[in-house]
Every structure is written in C-alpha cells, then in structure tokens.
Design a protein around this motif. Structure first.
Motif, short mmCIF file in Angstrom:
data_model
loop_
_atom_site.label_atom_id
_atom_site.label_comp_id
_atom_site.label_asym_id
_atom_site.label_seq_id
_atom_site.Cartn_x
_atom_site.Cartn_y
_atom_site.Cartn_z
N GLY A 82 0.82 -1.22 0.00
CA GLY A 82 0.00 0.00 0.00
C GLY A 82 0.84 1.26 0.00
N LEU A 83 1.92 1.25 0.77
CA LEU A 83 2.81 2.42 0.80
C LEU A 83 3.49 2.63 -0.55
N GLY A 84 3.83 1.53 -1.23
CA GLY A 84 4.42 1.65 -2.56
C GLY A 84 3.46 2.29 -3.55
N ILE A 85 2.17 1.90 -3.47
CA ILE A 85 1.16 2.50 -4.35
C ILE A 85 0.96 3.97 -4.01
N LEU A 86 1.01 4.28 -2.71
CA LEU A 86 0.89 5.68 -2.30
C LEU A 86 2.03 6.51 -2.87
N ALA A 87 3.25 5.95 -2.85
CA ALA A 87 4.39 6.65 -3.44
C ALA A 87 4.22 6.81 -4.94
N GLY A 105 -3.12 -3.53 -4.80
CA GLY A 105 -3.27 -3.26 -3.38
C GLY A 105 -4.47 -3.97 -2.78
N ALA A 106 -5.60 -3.97 -3.51
CA ALA A 106 -6.79 -4.66 -3.02
C ALA A 106 -6.57 -6.16 -2.95
N ILE A 107 -5.89 -6.73 -3.96
CA ILE A 107 -5.62 -8.17 -3.95
C ILE A 107 -4.68 -8.54 -2.79
N ALA A 108 -3.68 -7.70 -2.56
CA ALA A 108 -2.75 -7.97 -1.45
C ALA A 108 -3.49 -7.97 -0.12
N ALA A 109 -4.37 -7.00 0.08
CA ALA A 109 -5.12 -6.93 1.34
C ALA A 109 -6.03 -8.14 1.49
N GLY A 110 -6.73 -8.52 0.42
CA GLY A 110 -7.61 -9.68 0.49
C GLY A 110 -6.86 -10.98 0.68
N ALA A 111 -5.71 -11.10 0.01
CA ALA A 111 -4.90 -12.32 0.16
C ALA A 111 -4.36 -12.44 1.58
N GLY A 112 -3.99 -11.30 2.18
CA GLY A 112 -3.52 -11.33 3.57
C GLY A 112 -4.60 -11.83 4.52
N VAL A 113 -5.83 -11.38 4.30
CA VAL A 113 -6.95 -11.85 5.12
C VAL A 113 -7.17 -13.34 4.92
N ALA A 114 -7.15 -13.79 3.66
CA ALA A 114 -7.38 -15.21 3.38
C ALA A 114 -6.29 -16.08 4.00
N LEU A 115 -5.03 -15.61 3.96
CA LEU A 115 -3.93 -16.38 4.53
C LEU A 115 -4.11 -16.54 6.04
N LYS A 116 -4.52 -15.48 6.72
CA LYS A 116 -4.72 -15.57 8.16
C LYS A 116 -5.89 -16.48 8.50
N ALA A 117 -6.95 -16.43 7.64
CA ALA A 117 -8.08 -17.33 7.87
C ALA A 117 -7.65 -18.78 7.73
N LEU A 133 -14.90 -8.34 3.93
CA LEU A 133 -15.99 -7.47 3.46
C LEU A 133 -15.54 -6.01 3.44
N LEU A 134 -14.75 -5.61 4.44
CA LEU A 134 -14.22 -4.25 4.43
C LEU A 134 -13.31 -4.03 3.23
N VAL A 135 -12.49 -5.04 2.90
CA VAL A 135 -11.62 -4.93 1.73
C VAL A 135 -12.46 -4.79 0.46
N LEU A 136 -13.54 -5.60 0.35
CA LEU A 136 -14.39 -5.52 -0.84
C LEU A 136 -15.03 -4.15 -0.98
N PHE A 137 -15.58 -3.63 0.11
CA PHE A 137 -16.24 -2.33 0.03
C PHE A 137 -15.22 -1.22 -0.21
N ILE A 156 -11.08 -12.38 -7.19
CA ILE A 156 -9.81 -13.05 -6.86
C ILE A 156 -9.69 -13.26 -5.35
N THR A 157 -9.98 -12.21 -4.57
CA THR A 157 -9.86 -12.34 -3.12
C THR A 157 -10.93 -13.28 -2.56
N SER A 158 -12.12 -13.30 -3.15
CA SER A 158 -13.16 -14.22 -2.69
C SER A 158 -12.77 -15.66 -2.94
N VAL A 159 -12.19 -15.92 -4.11
CA VAL A 159 -11.71 -17.28 -4.41
C VAL A 159 -10.61 -17.70 -3.44
N ALA A 160 -9.68 -16.76 -3.15
CA ALA A 160 -8.61 -17.07 -2.21
C ALA A 160 -9.17 -17.37 -0.82
N TYR A 161 -10.18 -16.62 -0.40
CA TYR A 161 -10.78 -16.85 0.91
C TYR A 161 -11.48 -18.20 0.96
#
Length: 390
Positions: A82-87, A105-117, A133-137, A156-161
């Motif tokens: 996310g910081l790289g995209i901000l830059a 950035g959205a895929i990275a956030a969703g993948a992080g959630v799926a990995l923890k789940a 759901l917060l990532v999706l919205f 993509i993030t839903s499939v990963a989850y």
C-alpha cells in the motif's frame, strides 16, 4: 425503419466494461480521470492502511498459539504494498498504472486476510470474513478502481478466501454457504454501486467535453469568416489588443497591415460570385503561406484583409513581408479547376502601420491608421504598399 438502442450502448459505453466505444474518447477520459484520482487514491490508501494496521490489535484474541511475528509479517507485506502504491501516486507513472496498482493493493489486502483465515481455522472465519468485506467495500466504493478492476480483484480475493476455508479438514459446508452468501451480497451491493457511480461519472465527463467542444465550435464560428476560414474583424481586434499589451510590456516592434484588393469587382461582375468566392479562398491560402507561425491574417471585409506581423527587428522586415504578399497575390488563379488555362489575376494595396509599446493607440486606432496608409497606396494606382505617416 428506425433502429433504437438502449442503455449504456446508446450512450457510447460498453454495457459491461463501461469503456467508451471511441478510443480517443476513452483515452481522454482515462487521462482526465487519472489526474482527479490522485488525491482521491491517496486518501483511500491512507484510510485503508490505517484500518489494516488497527485490525492487528484484534489478532491476539483470535490467534492464541500463533506467533505474532508471523501475523505481523504478513500484515507488513500488505502495508508495504500500500505504501508503494501511495508513493506511485506522486509520480507521472500513476496516470498509466493507477488501476493496476490499486487493484494490486486490493488483492494484497484480500490475500492477507485469506492467509490468516487459513492459519487460524474455522473458529476465526467470522472475524476474517468481516475484514474481507471491508476490503471488498474499499475496492468498490472508496479506492477509485474502475468497476471491472474492482470486480476482478473482488472475485480473486473471494476465491482465495474460499480456498482458505476449504483447506480446513473437514471443510465446514454450512460455514462456506453462509459466508459465501454474505460475500455475494457484498459483491452485488458494492459492485452495483461501483457500476452506477462510474457510469454516471463517465457520462458527466462525456457531456462536459461535448459542451466544451460545442462552445469552442460556436466561438470559432463567431470569430472566423465562413467563406475563407480566416479570422474575422472581431478576432483581429482581440489579437491586436494582445499584441499591443505585449508591446507595452517588452517594447517589441510589430506591424499592422491593411490589404485591399485592386480590380476585384470586375471578377464578380464578369464571372459571378461563385468564381469570386473561389478567388478569395485562393488568395486567403496565399496570404497564410506568406506569414510566420506567430503572425495573423484575417478577412475584415468583402475584399479586405488584415495582417498582424509580430516581433519584428525593424520596419524593413515589415516591408519585406508586404512585398512578399504583393508577389503572392499577383499569381494567376484558375477560375475553373477543370479548365486551368482560364485564369484571373488581381493586385493589392497594402497599408502598413508599425507600432511599439510607446504608441498610445488602441486596436481600432491601429486599424484606422493602417487603413489610411492603404488608401494612400491605392490612390497611387495600387499594386504597392505604403507606410503610415501622420
């Protein structure tokens, strides 16, 4: 038989992707939207990063026995993305790559959630579903992603989850069904809002550009001669005022030239106004060819033209331009393109008024003085130029 189209297609938009059918229009919209997206994306990224960081406070309640360094390492990768995209948003590359970057950035956030789940198991699924759901919205409603990009990253993030839940042994089918219903609802609501918002935004940009093009077209018509396409008297006055202002700023030398054709009326009387109009158009092209890029030529009357020659080094340079114009206008002109052997010739009388910032005159006074010099040349049998003398 009339054919009618409805919906987005009737508005020049693809029904699903919402892209403009015309490539130039799509490129214009992409460039227009990218610059407006910069501040929007920065705010969205800051909000997303803050929420993602704050969610780490809740991890210990659900991750007993799991190394916090492992969870925070995953979170750090997502936040660095996310910081790289901000830059990137502060560079020129953002115009071209903004959608891919925000989607990553959205895929990275969703993948992080799926990995923890996947690590924490089914017991933590409700908590991580809420984060997903917060990532999706965020993707659909806040990030600035176009609908198709937001939809792709969301799927993509839903499939990963779902893959994370299926890794549980044995998989809880009731949990899968319940959570996928909520995911589907988020896609429908968020995707619908994203689709309608982007469609409205694109139509607004299209209508704005169309109105601006129409305004410019009407302005051009009001400031240009319909026959020759040259600037008209109103435009010449505007251009003279700009030139006077420049001369007053830097003391530069310019020249106003009033041109009146000699022996043009007999052409109309002998061959008719159609031939006369053709001759005027040819003379307009010849005048354009005599001038530099920064100079201006306009038609201010039936057979009268006006030239503004800017940034001269001396009056002799204005005289050189006048001689060049006289020579160009004296060339034979075919009265009928199909019979090039039948030609007419004209000459012109030119009045020159050189001026600098020291001359306390306005645009109308400049035109009058150049006009007076032209009449002096015409009284001397025409086909010549004359300088203004008080």
């Amino acid at each position: 038989m009339k054919h009618r189209t409805r919906g987005a297609a009737a508005e020049g938009l693809h029904k699903f992707t919402l892209q403009f059918a015309e490539r130039r229009m799509e490129a214009t919209y992409a460039s227009h939207h990218a610059e407006r997206l910069r501040p929007h994306a920065r705010v969205a990224l800051v909000i997303g990063l803050a929420l993602y960081l704050a969610a780490g406070v809740l991890d210990p309640w659900l991750a007993a026995g799991v190394s916090p360094w492992y969870l925070w390492g995953t979170r750090a990768v997502v936040m660095l993305t996310g910081l790289g995209i901000l830059a990137l948003s502060y560079t020129a590359h953002f115009v071209r790559w903004n959608q891919l970057a925000l989607g990553l950035g959205a895929i990275a956030a969703g993948a992080g959630v799926a990995l923890k789940a996947a690590i924490l198991g089914a017991d933590a699924a409700p908590y991580y579903l809420a984060l997903l759901l917060l990532v999706l919205f965020w993707s659909y409603l806040l990030s600035g992603l176009a609908f198709v990009y937001a939809l792709a990253t969301g799927l993509i993030t839903s499939v990963a989850y779902n893959a994370a839940l299926l890794l549980q042994q044995p998989p809880d089918l009731a949990l899968l069904a319940t959570q996928n219903f909520l995911l589907l609802g988020a896609h429908v609501i968020g995707g619908g809002a994203s689709y309608l918002s982007e469609r409205q935004r694109r139509l607004m940009v299209r209508d704005t550009l169309a109105l601006e093009a129409e305004r410019q077209h009407h302005e051009k018509l009001s400031l240009h001669d319909l026959l020759t396409g040259l600037p008209n008297r109103a435009y010449i006055r505007r251009r003279l005022r700009e030139t006077i202002a420049q001369a007053q700023r830097d003391g530069s030398l310019h020249a106003a030239m009033f041109i009146d054709l000699d022996r043009f009326k007999p052409i109309n009387d002998t061959y008719g106004h159609v031939v006369g109009d053709r001759v005027l158009c040819e003379l307009a092209r010849a005048l354009r060819a005599c001038l530099r890029l920064g100079d201006t030529v306009g038609r201010v009357g039936g057979d009268e033209f006006f030239v503004i020659v800017r940034n001269l080094h001396g009056v002799e340079e204005a005289e050189l331009v006048a001689r060049k114009i006289l020579q160009a206008l004296a060339q034979p002109i075919a009265i009928d393109p199909a019979r090039p052997e039948q030609t007419v010739t004209v000459s012109a009388s030119i009045g020159i008024y050189p001026f600098t910032g020291a001359a306390d005159v306005d645009a109308d006074a400049l035109m009058r003085r150049a006009d007076a010099a032209m009449y002096a040349a015409k009284r001397a049998d025409g086909d010549r130029y004359g300088l203004y003398h008080a």
